[in-house]
Design a protein around this motif. Structure first.
Motif, PDB file in Angstrom:
ATOM      1  N   LEU A 101      49.385  47.022  21.117  1.00 42.94           N
ATOM      2  CA  LEU A 101      47.976  46.684  20.888  1.00 42.94           C
ATOM      3  C   LEU A 101      47.550  45.521  21.783  1.00 42.94           C
ATOM      4  CD1 LEU A 101      47.766  46.941  16.986  1.00 42.94           C
ATOM      5  CD2 LEU A 101      46.648  48.447  18.655  1.00 42.94           C
ATOM      6  N   PHE A 102      48.423  44.535  21.925  1.00 36.09           N
ATOM      7  CA  PHE A 102      48.104  43.367  22.745  1.00 36.09           C
ATOM      8  C   PHE A 102      47.869  43.767  24.195  1.00 36.09           C
ATOM      9  CE2 PHE A 102      49.647  40.175  25.734  1.00 36.09           C
ATOM     10  CZ  PHE A 102      48.814  39.105  25.439  1.00 36.09           C
ATOM     11  N   PHE A 103      48.794  44.530  24.788  1.00 33.92           N
ATOM     12  CA  PHE A 103      48.674  44.883  26.196  1.00 33.92           C
ATOM     13  C   PHE A 103      47.524  45.852  26.454  1.00 33.92           C
ATOM     14  CE2 PHE A 103      53.178  43.436  26.237  1.00 33.92           C
ATOM     15  CZ  PHE A 103      52.994  42.412  27.144  1.00 33.92           C
ATOM     16  N   ASN A 104      47.234  46.709  25.498  1.00 35.39           N
ATOM     17  CA  ASN A 104      46.073  47.586  25.645  1.00 35.39           C
ATOM     18  C   ASN A 104      44.775  46.776  25.620  1.00 35.39           C
ATOM     19  OD1 ASN A 104      47.399  50.032  25.934  1.00 35.39           O
ATOM     20  ND2 ASN A 104      47.489  50.403  23.725  1.00 35.39           N
ATOM     21  N   LYS A 105      44.735  45.765  24.758  1.00 35.01           N
ATOM     22  CA  LYS A 105      43.518  44.957  24.628  1.00 35.01           C
ATOM     23  C   LYS A 105      43.273  44.114  25.868  1.00 35.01           C
ATOM     24  CE  LYS A 105      41.113  41.641  21.679  1.00 35.01           C
ATOM     25  NZ  LYS A 105      40.656  40.829  22.817  1.00 35.01           N
ATOM     26  N   ILE A 106      44.315  43.435  26.387  1.00 29.50           N
ATOM     27  CA  ILE A 106      44.055  42.578  27.542  1.00 29.50           C
ATOM     28  C   ILE A 106      43.759  43.408  28.786  1.00 29.50           C
ATOM     29  CG2 ILE A 106      45.292  40.560  26.694  1.00 29.50           C
ATOM     30  CD1 ILE A 106      47.612  41.258  28.475  1.00 29.50           C
ATOM     31  N   ARG A 107      44.244  44.640  28.813  1.00 32.29           N
ATOM     32  CA  ARG A 107      43.862  45.528  29.920  1.00 32.29           C
ATOM     33  C   ARG A 107      42.365  45.824  29.849  1.00 32.29           C
ATOM     34  NH1 ARG A 107      45.879  46.643  34.869  1.00 32.29           N
ATOM     35  NH2 ARG A 107      45.927  48.830  35.365  1.00 32.29           N
ATOM     36  N   GLN A 108      41.884  46.100  28.656  1.00 34.86           N
ATOM     37  CA  GLN A 108      40.455  46.359  28.475  1.00 34.86           C
ATOM     38  C   GLN A 108      39.633  45.105  28.766  1.00 34.86           C
ATOM     39  OE1 GLN A 108      40.223  47.763  24.461  1.00 34.86           O
ATOM     40  NE2 GLN A 108      41.270  49.698  24.897  1.00 34.86           N
ATOM     41  N   ASP A 109      40.131  43.941  28.326  1.00 32.74           N
ATOM     42  CA  ASP A 109      39.410  42.690  28.547  1.00 32.74           C
ATOM     43  C   ASP A 109      39.293  42.347  30.026  1.00 32.74           C
ATOM     44  OD1 ASP A 109      39.153  42.432  25.839  1.00 32.74           O
ATOM     45  OD2 ASP A 109      40.734  40.915  25.619  1.00 32.74           O
ATOM     46  N   ASN A 110      40.217  42.827  30.825  1.00 32.46           N
ATOM     47  CA  ASN A 110      40.180  42.583  32.267  1.00 32.46           C
ATOM     48  C   ASN A 110      39.559  43.743  33.029  1.00 32.46           C
ATOM     49  OD1 ASN A 110      41.741  39.935  33.052  1.00 32.46           O
ATOM     50  ND2 ASN A 110      42.842  40.821  31.327  1.00 32.46           N
ATOM     51  N   TYR A 111      38.804  44.564  32.291  1.00 31.25           N
ATOM     52  CA  TYR A 111      38.066  45.672  32.894  1.00 31.25           C
ATOM     53  C   TYR A 111      38.968  46.587  33.719  1.00 31.25           C
ATOM     54  CZ  TYR A 111      34.401  42.405  31.641  1.00 31.25           C
ATOM     55  OH  TYR A 111      33.611  41.518  30.957  1.00 31.25           O
ATOM     56  N   ASN A 112      40.141  46.836  33.151  1.00 33.50           N
ATOM     57  CA  ASN A 112      41.113  47.733  33.782  1.00 33.50           C
ATOM     58  C   ASN A 112      41.603  47.242  35.145  1.00 33.50           C
ATOM     59  OD1 ASN A 112      41.214  49.622  31.664  1.00 33.50           O
ATOM     60  ND2 ASN A 112      39.301  50.542  32.360  1.00 33.50           N
TER      61      ASN A 112
END
Length: 281
Positions: A101-112
């Motif tokens: 969940l953490f790595f999926n979220k920060i990927r989204q937060d950095n606009y992929n």
């Protein structure tokens, strides 16, 4: 054109994780590649030049970078330097649910886009790197615990990096590196051209980021450094003032005098005479 690396090609027997050490010289640049696995790499020595998703970053010792499988990247070392890194490669399925969940979220937060690299303090680095070095030496049944602990250490360091930056903004590693490297004598004399080269960005992008994080243009930052060095030389050496002006990188004497007087309300000569007694005492 790039290659896709497969984790199965690096694993032996029933291994689940790959830990490898690589040494880069300035004349060696790896090929662009992506993976079918996730990766953390740790900069042990030197300054690591990382090209990822059409961006270029300078990562100093104790930097840690997280890589997604689809990230397209390659690496090299800084000119005339050697760089050592250690890689930890693994499948996403090896992470526990909270980490996923953490790595999926920060990927989204950095606009992929790529996740910003993080910098580990000495005690953080010692802890995580000790576990990394010992991971493959542990019995198979213990390796899982070591692996999860490394991942949680990384998440902790990432969050500390976030919280230590004003407004939860991380100053780009490439900008911090370029800002520090331009202080070197040879770089400072060259000036703006070298600052742009060190950043690996366009002059316009460098200017925008300097204004955003340091509220100065690149030229203002360089002039500030030159004036500070000039002050030091005026007070601690017997060099001729003109020699000092050229030594710190100014080429226009009248412009230098104007900047110096604006900063100190004194000419270089008066500044030396008024303050030197402190150093002669």
């Amino acid at each position: 054109m790039h290659n896709q690396l497969l984790l199965k090609d690096f694993l032996k027997n029933n291994e689940r994780f790959y830990v490898g050490k690589s040494l880069f010289h300035s004349n060696i640049k790896s090929n662009f590649h992506s993976h079918d696995f996730y990766e953390l790499f740790f900069v042990e020595k030197g300054t690591f030049i990382h090209y990822i998703n059409n961006e270029k970053y300078y990562l100093p010792v104790q930097s840690i970078q997280f890589i997604y499988p689809e990230d397209r990247h390659c690496f090299s070392a800084k000119k005339d330097k050697e760089t050592t890194i250690t890689n930890l490669a693994f499948y996403f399925s090896d992470l526990d649910d909270k980490c996923k969940l953490f790595f999926n979220k920060i990927r989204q937060d950095n606009y992929n886009q790529e996740i910003p690299s993080v910098y580990a303090l000495d005690y953080q680095w010692s802890s995580i790197f000790s576990k990394l070095n010992n991971l493959k030496q542990m019995p198979v049944e213990v390796q899982e615990y070591y692996f999860q602990s490394i991942i949680y250490d990384y998440i902790f360091i990432y969050n500390i990096n976030i919280s230590n930056n004003q407004n939860n903004e991380i100053i780009p590693r490439w900008l911090h590196h370029a800002k520090e490297e331009i202080k070197e004598q040879d770089n400072l004399v060259i000036g703006l051209k070298k600052f742009i080269e060190l950043s690996g960005k366009s002059q316009e992008h460098l200017t925008r980021q300097m204004k955003k994080y340091y509220h100065k243009t690149p030229a203002q930052w360089i002039n500030q450094l030159r004036l500070e060095k000039m002050e030091t030389l005026l007070l601690t050496s017997k060099m001729d003032i003109l020699d000092i002006i050229y030594d710190v990188g100014f080429h226009n004497v009248s412009y230098c005098y104007s900047l110096f007087k604006k900063k100190n309300s004194l000419s270089p000569k008066d500044f030396r005479e008024r303050n030197r007694r402190i150093f002669d005492a």
